[in-house]
Write an enzyme that holds these catalytic residues in place. Sequence first.
Site, PDB file in Angstrom:
ATOM      1  CB  ALA A  10      -0.942  -0.006   1.193  1.00 22.78           C
ATOM      2  N   GLY A  11       2.151   1.106   0.163  1.00 25.64           N
ATOM      3  CA  GLY A  11       3.018   2.283   0.268  1.00 25.64           C
ATOM      4  C   GLY A  11       3.017   3.111  -1.004  1.00 25.64           C
ATOM      5  NE  ARG A  15      12.494   6.691  -0.774  1.00 25.03           N
ATOM      6  CZ  ARG A  15      13.061   5.845   0.079  1.00 25.03           C
ATOM      7  NH1 ARG A  15      14.368   5.828   0.209  1.00 25.03           N
ATOM      8  NH2 ARG A  15      12.327   5.014   0.796  1.00 25.03           N
ATOM      9  CG  ASN A 225      12.971   2.208  -0.972  1.00 28.49           C
ATOM     10  OD1 ASN A 225      11.819   1.874  -0.692  1.00 28.49           O
ATOM     11  ND2 ASN A 225      14.012   1.824  -0.268  1.00 28.49           N
TER      12      ASN A 225
HETATM   13  C1  UD1 Z   1      10.302  -1.856   6.973  1.00 30.92           C
HETATM   14  C2  UD1 Z   1      10.557  -2.357   8.375  1.00 30.92           C
HETATM   15  C3  UD1 Z   1      12.060  -2.440   8.602  1.00 30.92           C
HETATM   16  C4  UD1 Z   1      12.700  -3.317   7.561  1.00 30.92           C
HETATM   17  C5  UD1 Z   1      12.341  -2.828   6.154  1.00 30.92           C
HETATM   18  C6  UD1 Z   1      12.822  -3.799   5.126  1.00 30.92           C
HETATM   19  C7  UD1 Z   1       8.696  -1.485   9.653  1.00 30.92           C
HETATM   20  C8  UD1 Z   1       8.230  -0.477  10.615  1.00 30.92           C
HETATM   21  N1  UD1 Z   1       9.963  -1.433   9.295  1.00 30.92           N
HETATM   22  O1  UD1 Z   1      10.796  -0.526   6.906  1.00 30.92           O
HETATM   23  O2  UD1 Z   1      12.301  -2.984   9.898  1.00 30.92           O
HETATM   24  O3  UD1 Z   1      14.096  -3.306   7.734  1.00 30.92           O
HETATM   25  O4  UD1 Z   1      10.918  -2.722   6.014  1.00 30.92           O
HETATM   26  O5  UD1 Z   1      12.636  -3.266   3.847  1.00 30.92           O
HETATM   27  O6  UD1 Z   1       7.942  -2.353   9.264  1.00 30.92           O
HETATM   28  N2  UD1 Z   1       3.249  -0.612   3.661  1.00 30.92           N
HETATM   29  C9  UD1 Z   1       1.883  -0.699   3.609  1.00 30.92           C
HETATM   30  N3  UD1 Z   1       1.143   0.116   4.387  1.00 30.92           N
HETATM   31  C10 UD1 Z   1       1.696   0.997   5.250  1.00 30.92           C
HETATM   32  C11 UD1 Z   1       3.105   1.090   5.288  1.00 30.92           C
HETATM   33  C12 UD1 Z   1       3.862   0.262   4.503  1.00 30.92           C
HETATM   34  O7  UD1 Z   1       1.315  -1.483   2.867  1.00 30.92           O
HETATM   35  O8  UD1 Z   1       0.940   1.688   5.947  1.00 30.92           O
HETATM   36  C13 UD1 Z   1       4.064  -1.503   2.810  1.00 30.92           C
HETATM   37  C14 UD1 Z   1       4.917  -0.766   1.794  1.00 30.92           C
HETATM   38  O9  UD1 Z   1       4.230  -0.632   0.558  1.00 30.92           O
HETATM   39  C15 UD1 Z   1       6.135  -1.687   1.671  1.00 30.92           C
HETATM   40  C16 UD1 Z   1       6.221  -2.368   3.026  1.00 30.92           C
HETATM   41  O10 UD1 Z   1       4.964  -2.197   3.630  1.00 30.92           O
HETATM   42  O11 UD1 Z   1       5.924  -2.679   0.675  1.00 30.92           O
HETATM   43  C17 UD1 Z   1       7.329  -1.797   3.880  1.00 30.92           C
HETATM   44  O12 UD1 Z   1       7.017  -0.452   4.174  1.00 30.92           O
HETATM   45  P1  UD1 Z   1       8.110   0.693   4.215  1.00 30.92           P
HETATM   46  O13 UD1 Z   1       7.457   1.957   4.554  1.00 30.92           O
HETATM   47  O14 UD1 Z   1       8.911   0.646   3.003  1.00 30.92           O
HETATM   48  O15 UD1 Z   1       8.943   0.200   5.468  1.00 30.92           O
HETATM   49  P2  UD1 Z   1      10.418   0.559   5.790  1.00 30.92           P
HETATM   50  O16 UD1 Z   1      10.470   1.879   6.412  1.00 30.92           O
HETATM   51  O17 UD1 Z   1      11.271   0.339   4.595  1.00 30.92           O
HETATM   52 CA    CA Z   2      11.006   0.107   2.251  1.00 31.98          CA
END
Ligand code: UD1
Ligand code: CA
Length: 456
Positions: A10-11, A15, A225
């Site tokens: 959902a992110g 970037r 990213n």
């Molecule tokens: C996350 C982990 C981190 C890990 C990293 C690996 C958390 C808090 N942190 O960080 O420990 O090292 O992944 O890549 O989980 N997403 C949703 N909904 C949301 C937020 C995120 O679906 O509300 C999805 C994003 O699309 C993505 C994934 O979850 O596919 C990871 O989210 P992202 O925000 O990239 O997490 P990181 O900060 O990279």
């Molecule tokens: Ca990420």
Amino acid sequence: MALNVVILAAGLGKRMCSSLPKVLHPIAGKPLLEHIISTASELNPSAIFIIYGHGGEQVRQQLQHLSVQWIEQKQQLGTGHAVAQAIPHIQDNERVLILLGDAPLITVATLQKLLQETPENAVGLVTVHMPDPTGLGRVLRDASGAMIAVVEEKEASATQRKIQEINTGIMVVPAQKLKQWLPKINNNNASGEYYLPDIIALAVTEKMAITTVAAESPEEVQGINDRAQLAMLERAYQRRVARKLMLAGVTLKDPERFDVRGEITCAMDVTFDINVILEGKISIGKNSTIGPNVVLRNVTIGDNVVIKANCVLEEAQVADGCTIGPFARVRPGTKLAANVHVGNFVEIKNAVVGAGTKINHLTYVGDATIGKTVNIGAGTITCNYDGANKHHTIIDDNVFIGSGTELVAPIKIGEGATIGAGSTITRDAPANALTLRRADQQKTINNWQRPVKKDK
Ligand code: UD1
Ligand code: CA
């Protein structure tokens, strides 16, 4: 225990600087998310849930052929919140495997290892050592080496930031436990997000041991990213495919300049020169050679075929012993029987060509049925289009078509016929005879002089 897979997608993917949602950007011609879905499917889960948000409708639409369940996360409040969206659809007595939509290269082998090594009622996590762990969640362990928590970059102390073992985000959790822990995590952190990895510390307070499984390489779990990372993983994926082929007896002049965007089956002793692009379903028989800068899309190629430099073949079948190119274009609906020669600057479309036939220079063959051991002279054109409809050309066995001939379809050239060079043939030509058409006006002007350049 039945397995459910939840893929977080959902992110925003800001970037990428793109109007295309991040998870739809392709690696090897296939959207990132589709790679993960294919990998997850190989584990035979009872359900795959996709948590979607940003650009969600477009994602759903493009991947509607896949059997997954779509769950919208209206606001992106963090990975913990994302997983919580799937909870109402999951039974207590199941296991939940969580994958990330933007980390496409995770292998079935690593996931199977995670599922096997983690006891069914416990939590398992895939971790990896990253030379540069910046931005990622660090794995905290106690003195005995047991994992105790994940700390995100933003909350990590200077000492914790030096830890190179990171959380890949890939974990397996019993559904019942997930249901207990998710409501307990909060967003009192630097990002104001619900962090899924916070459930690890909750598990540890319940004296549960955390199983960790190491990924085979950082790129296997690398998230994407930006487009630089996309390109890096594209190459990593291509190297994987190239290596598999090489170990099965295929020669690649340079595996760094080899691209498969589909499924390829190759017999032994096939050789690829540099910059070959293979798309869709490709099958190549033994001892065949593919020259440099060749593009093949949905083609079947037999044994001992030689495709020379700079050819493009699409939706075609090429039987044993054919030679094609350089600079040939073979378009959809072409079937070349054994030992056909197609030479330079030849275009063939929707045509069946019999064994041993030669079409060697500067020719267009479209909508045609050509027999065996036919010779098509240089610059021959099948005039298949009258401006409104397409028409068929039939050329029987052993025909010789002289150079510079136009065959105005619909037309049939009988077996063994010869067509004189430079003819425009508009009616059927009989078998075993010479047919030609030319205005018999050849004359010579003896004292003729070439024009001279005028002074300005
Ligand atoms: C996350 C982990 C981190 C890990 C990293 C690996 C958390 C808090 N942190 O960080 O420990 O090292 O992944 O890549 O989980 N997403 C949703 N909904 C949301 C937020 C995120 O679906 O509300 C999805 C994003 O699309 C993505 C994934 O979850 O596919 C990871 O989210 P992202 O925000 O990239 O997490 P990181 O900060 O990279
Ligand atoms: Ca990420």
